[in-house]
Each structure stands twice: as structure tokens, then as C-alpha cells.
Design an enzyme around this catalytic site. Structure first.
Site, PDB file in Angstrom:
ATOM      1  N   HIS A 202       0.844  -1.199   0.000  1.00 30.11           N
ATOM      2  CA  HIS A 202       0.000   0.000   0.000  1.00 30.11           C
ATOM      3  C   HIS A 202       0.878   1.247   0.000  1.00 30.11           C
ATOM      4  O   HIS A 202       2.097   1.161   0.142  1.00 30.11           O
ATOM      5  CB  HIS A 202      -0.981  -0.002   1.172  1.00 30.11           C
ATOM      6  CG  HIS A 202      -0.369   0.067   2.531  1.00 30.11           C
ATOM      7  ND1 HIS A 202       0.410  -0.942   3.069  1.00 30.11           N
ATOM      8  CD2 HIS A 202      -0.418   1.029   3.506  1.00 30.11           C
ATOM      9  CE1 HIS A 202       0.791  -0.615   4.292  1.00 30.11           C
ATOM     10  NE2 HIS A 202       0.307   0.579   4.579  1.00 30.11           N
TER      11      HIS A 202
ATOM     12  N   HIS B 182       1.279   4.000   1.927  1.00 29.50           N
ATOM     13  CA  HIS B 182       1.757   4.790   3.064  1.00 29.50           C
ATOM     14  C   HIS B 182       3.274   4.927   3.053  1.00 29.50           C
ATOM     15  O   HIS B 182       4.007   3.998   2.694  1.00 29.50           O
ATOM     16  CB  HIS B 182       1.291   4.173   4.384  1.00 29.50           C
ATOM     17  CG  HIS B 182      -0.152   4.437   4.679  1.00 29.50           C
ATOM     18  ND1 HIS B 182      -0.859   3.737   5.628  1.00 29.50           N
ATOM     19  CD2 HIS B 182      -1.026   5.340   4.152  1.00 29.50           C
ATOM     20  CE1 HIS B 182      -2.112   4.195   5.664  1.00 29.50           C
ATOM     21  NE2 HIS B 182      -2.234   5.154   4.782  1.00 29.50           N
TER      22      HIS B 182
ATOM     23  N   ASP C  42       5.654   4.904   5.194  1.00 32.37           N
ATOM     24  CA  ASP C  42       6.532   3.969   5.899  1.00 32.37           C
ATOM     25  C   ASP C  42       6.578   2.589   5.245  1.00 32.37           C
ATOM     26  O   ASP C  42       7.216   1.671   5.763  1.00 32.37           O
ATOM     27  CB  ASP C  42       6.147   3.853   7.382  1.00 32.37           C
ATOM     28  CG  ASP C  42       4.760   3.263   7.603  1.00 32.37           C
ATOM     29  OD1 ASP C  42       3.874   3.483   6.756  1.00 32.37           O
ATOM     30  OD2 ASP C  42       4.557   2.587   8.622  1.00 32.37           O
ATOM     31  N   HIS C  43       5.936   2.467   4.077  1.00 32.71           N
ATOM     32  CA  HIS C  43       6.027   1.228   3.298  1.00 32.71           C
ATOM     33  C   HIS C  43       6.627   1.448   1.916  1.00 32.71           C
ATOM     34  O   HIS C  43       6.926   0.467   1.219  1.00 32.71           O
ATOM     35  CB  HIS C  43       4.649   0.581   3.178  1.00 32.71           C
ATOM     36  CG  HIS C  43       4.149   0.030   4.478  1.00 32.71           C
ATOM     37  ND1 HIS C  43       4.178  -1.313   4.785  1.00 32.71           N
ATOM     38  CD2 HIS C  43       3.651   0.654   5.577  1.00 32.71           C
ATOM     39  CE1 HIS C  43       3.702  -1.492   6.013  1.00 32.71           C
ATOM     40  NE2 HIS C  43       3.377  -0.316   6.506  1.00 32.71           N
TER      41      HIS C  43
ATOM     42  N   HIS D 226      -7.588  -0.411   5.359  1.00 37.31           N
ATOM     43  CA  HIS D 226      -6.517   0.443   5.873  1.00 37.31           C
ATOM     44  C   HIS D 226      -6.217   1.537   4.856  1.00 37.31           C
ATOM     45  O   HIS D 226      -6.104   2.713   5.206  1.00 37.31           O
ATOM     46  CB  HIS D 226      -5.292  -0.410   6.158  1.00 37.31           C
ATOM     47  CG  HIS D 226      -4.141   0.346   6.744  1.00 37.31           C
ATOM     48  ND1 HIS D 226      -4.190   0.917   7.994  1.00 37.31           N
ATOM     49  CD2 HIS D 226      -2.900   0.623   6.254  1.00 37.31           C
ATOM     50  CE1 HIS D 226      -3.032   1.513   8.251  1.00 37.31           C
ATOM     51  NE2 HIS D 226      -2.239   1.344   7.206  1.00 37.31           N
TER      52      HIS D 226
ATOM     53  N   ASP E 245      -0.480  -3.944   6.315  1.00 39.39           N
ATOM     54  CA  ASP E 245      -1.134  -3.400   7.502  1.00 39.39           C
ATOM     55  C   ASP E 245      -2.621  -3.743   7.559  1.00 39.39           C
ATOM     56  O   ASP E 245      -3.389  -3.077   8.253  1.00 39.39           O
ATOM     57  CB  ASP E 245      -0.968  -1.876   7.546  1.00 39.39           C
ATOM     58  CG  ASP E 245       0.446  -1.452   7.899  1.00 39.39           C
ATOM     59  OD1 ASP E 245       1.308  -2.333   8.089  1.00 39.39           O
ATOM     60  OD2 ASP E 245       0.698  -0.231   7.954  1.00 39.39           O
TER      61      ASP E 245
ATOM     62  N   HIS F  87       4.223  -4.563  10.945  1.00 37.74           N
ATOM     63  CA  HIS F  87       4.710  -3.915  12.161  1.00 37.74           C
ATOM     64  C   HIS F  87       4.769  -4.892  13.329  1.00 37.74           C
ATOM     65  O   HIS F  87       4.026  -5.876  13.380  1.00 37.74           O
ATOM     66  CB  HIS F  87       3.796  -2.748  12.563  1.00 37.74           C
ATOM     67  CG  HIS F  87       3.784  -1.621  11.593  1.00 37.74           C
ATOM     68  ND1 HIS F  87       4.643  -0.551  11.682  1.00 37.74           N
ATOM     69  CD2 HIS F  87       3.003  -1.397  10.497  1.00 37.74           C
ATOM     70  CE1 HIS F  87       4.397   0.282  10.684  1.00 37.74           C
ATOM     71  NE2 HIS F  87       3.406  -0.204   9.952  1.00 37.74           N
TER      72      HIS F  87
END
Length: 256
Positions: A56, A58, A60-61, A115, A134, A172
């Protein structure tokens, strides 16, 4: 054909993961939370990155992608078709039922919106491994940002239908906090209580709690158990639509 998985923490609590096909030498990064950490992990194994499989959009990915492209000019990036424009530089836009390939390994794409609106999961059926980003966490699930809770519930049902032995790699290390919350829902679940103790022991030793399995989550994860009578009774929603019960559990976790 031999499949190797290397999992490592990076940033604060993100997991980087490498998947390696020893027959062809192909190696994929699952998401790119920290480019330098991914590069270091691959180098430590003597692997050359050929692919990146993104779940996805985001930051932090995906924020490590520029570093990965710079280090591996032939890198091919696969990502959700519905989020390709937000990610940028996607070579292989993927949708439900498509396959992402890493050498001879094949991952079926499962769309799991909730998400994010276009979130996808990579299910290596033959290897009994799924990389779920996530959407699902050990003893938890992702926050619902870009779709109604009922949509997230349907996505979780897709994952719950995978074989129980499927190993689940999440984005995570949230398991210890998730266990504390899960016990507020099912304090009398003996399997959950035992698992919470195991999780605390692992984390005290600095060890990961992942991968988990679908079977373990079905027995202990309140977000996958929203249709269980014991869970519905615990939240005062006996006989409720499971999607509504899930929404209540997610709301409680958001306030936890």
C-alpha cells in the site's frame, strides 16, 4: 525449489522482509520502509534485489524505493493498481487475482481495502506464506482510514479463509500492545491468555512475534472473532451483524 524469508526490524517498529528463490537467485523486498536497511539485509545474505512487492501507499512502506532503485537499476516494482499513481514508478500494477512472481515463486494478489482503499496482500499459496502489510496484525488489524469498517471486515474475512497453516507476515511489531487490548475483549480466553504470556516473553528477550498463522489469529485475534458469541457478548452486541461488532471493536482499539 527452496524459498528463504529474511525478516528484520527497521525504522521504529516496521518489519522489512526479503523473499529469495534459491533456484533463480531472484529476491524481492516486501514493501520498502527503509531502503538502506533493505540493502544491508540483502547484502548480508549475499542476495541481489530483483523485485519490490508493495502492499500500500503509506510512506513507511514505500519511502525506501528511491534508494532501492538507485542501488538496483533493474529492480521491478509491483504495487496495487488502485494506488500506483500515489506510489509512482510502478512497473507492475496488480489487481485481485493477478500474480506477482519472484523467480519461480508465484504470489496471488488478494485485494484487502480498508486500511487504504487499494491495499493488497501477497499470498504465496504453494509456500503457505502471506504478506499482509497493515491489513492484519498479530492479535490486531490496521486502522481503518480509507474505507468504511464493513469493507475492512470483508477484507479480514478473505484472510480468515486462507488455510490455517498459512504463515502471516505483517508490517509492524505491534503484538504486545495488541495482546493487552485483546484481553480487554476476551479476558477468559485461555488460549489468548497463554499467547499473551508468550508474546511478553518474546518481546522481553528482544525477539519478534512474527510470523503468526491464520489458525492462531482465528483463536485469539478479536478482530477476526467479531462473529463469535463470546466476543459479541463481551461488547454488549449479542446477535449483531459481525461487521457492526467489528466496527465497535475497532473503535475501542482506536481509543485504547
Amino acid at each position: 525449489m527452496t524459498t528463504h524469508v529474511r525478516q528484520f526490524l527497521c525504522l521504529k517498529d516496521n518489519y522489512g522482509v526479503l523473499v529469495h528463490d534459491s533456484d533463480t537467485g531472484a529476491t524481492a523486498a516486501i514493501d520498502a520502509p527503509d531502503g538502506e536497511a533493505v540493502i544491508a539485509a540483502a547484502a548480508a545474505e549475499g542476495w541481489t534485489l530483483t523485485d519490490a512487492l508493495i502492499t500500500h501507499h503509506h510512506a513507511d512502506h514505500v519511502q525506501g524505493l528511491p534508494a532501492l532503485r538507485a542501488r538496483y537499476p533493474k529492480l521491478k516494482v509491483a504495487a496495487p493498481a488502485k494506488e500506483a499513481a500515489r506510489i509512482g514508478g510502478v512497473d507492475r500494477p496488480l489487481s485481485e487475482g493477478d500474480y506477482a512472481r519472484v523467480g519461480r515463486l508465484a504470489a496471488k494478489v488478494v485485494e484487502t481495502p480498508g486500511h487504504t482503499a487499494g491495499h493488497i496482500v501477497y499470498w504465496f499459496e504453494e509456500e503457505e506464506i502471506a504478506f499482509v502489510g497493515d491489513t492484519l496484525f498479530a492479535l490486531g488489524c490496521g486502522r481503518v482510514f480509507e474505507a468504511p469498517p464493513a469493507v475492512m471486515w470483508e477484507s479480514l474475512l478473505k484472510l480468515a479463509a486462507l488455510p490455517g497453516s498459512t504463515q502471516i507476515y505483517c508490517g509492524h511489531e505491534y503484538t504486545e500492545a495488541n495482546a493487552r487490548f485483546a484481553l480487554t475483549i476476551e479476558a477468559d480466553n485461555s488460549v489468548l491468555k497463554a499467547r499473551a504470556g508468550e508474546v511478553a516473553t518474546l518481546r522481553a528477550a528482544g525477539r519478534p512475534t512474527l510470523p503468526t498463522t491464520i489458525a492462531a489469529e482465528l483463536a485469539t485475534n478479536p478482530f477476526l472473532r467479531a462473529e463469535e458469541p463470546s466476543v459479541q457478548a463481551a461488547i454488549g452486541m449479542t446477535g449483531a451483524d459481525p461487521a457492526a461488532a467489528f466496527a465497535e471493536i475497532r473503535a475501542r482499539k482506536d481509543r485504547f
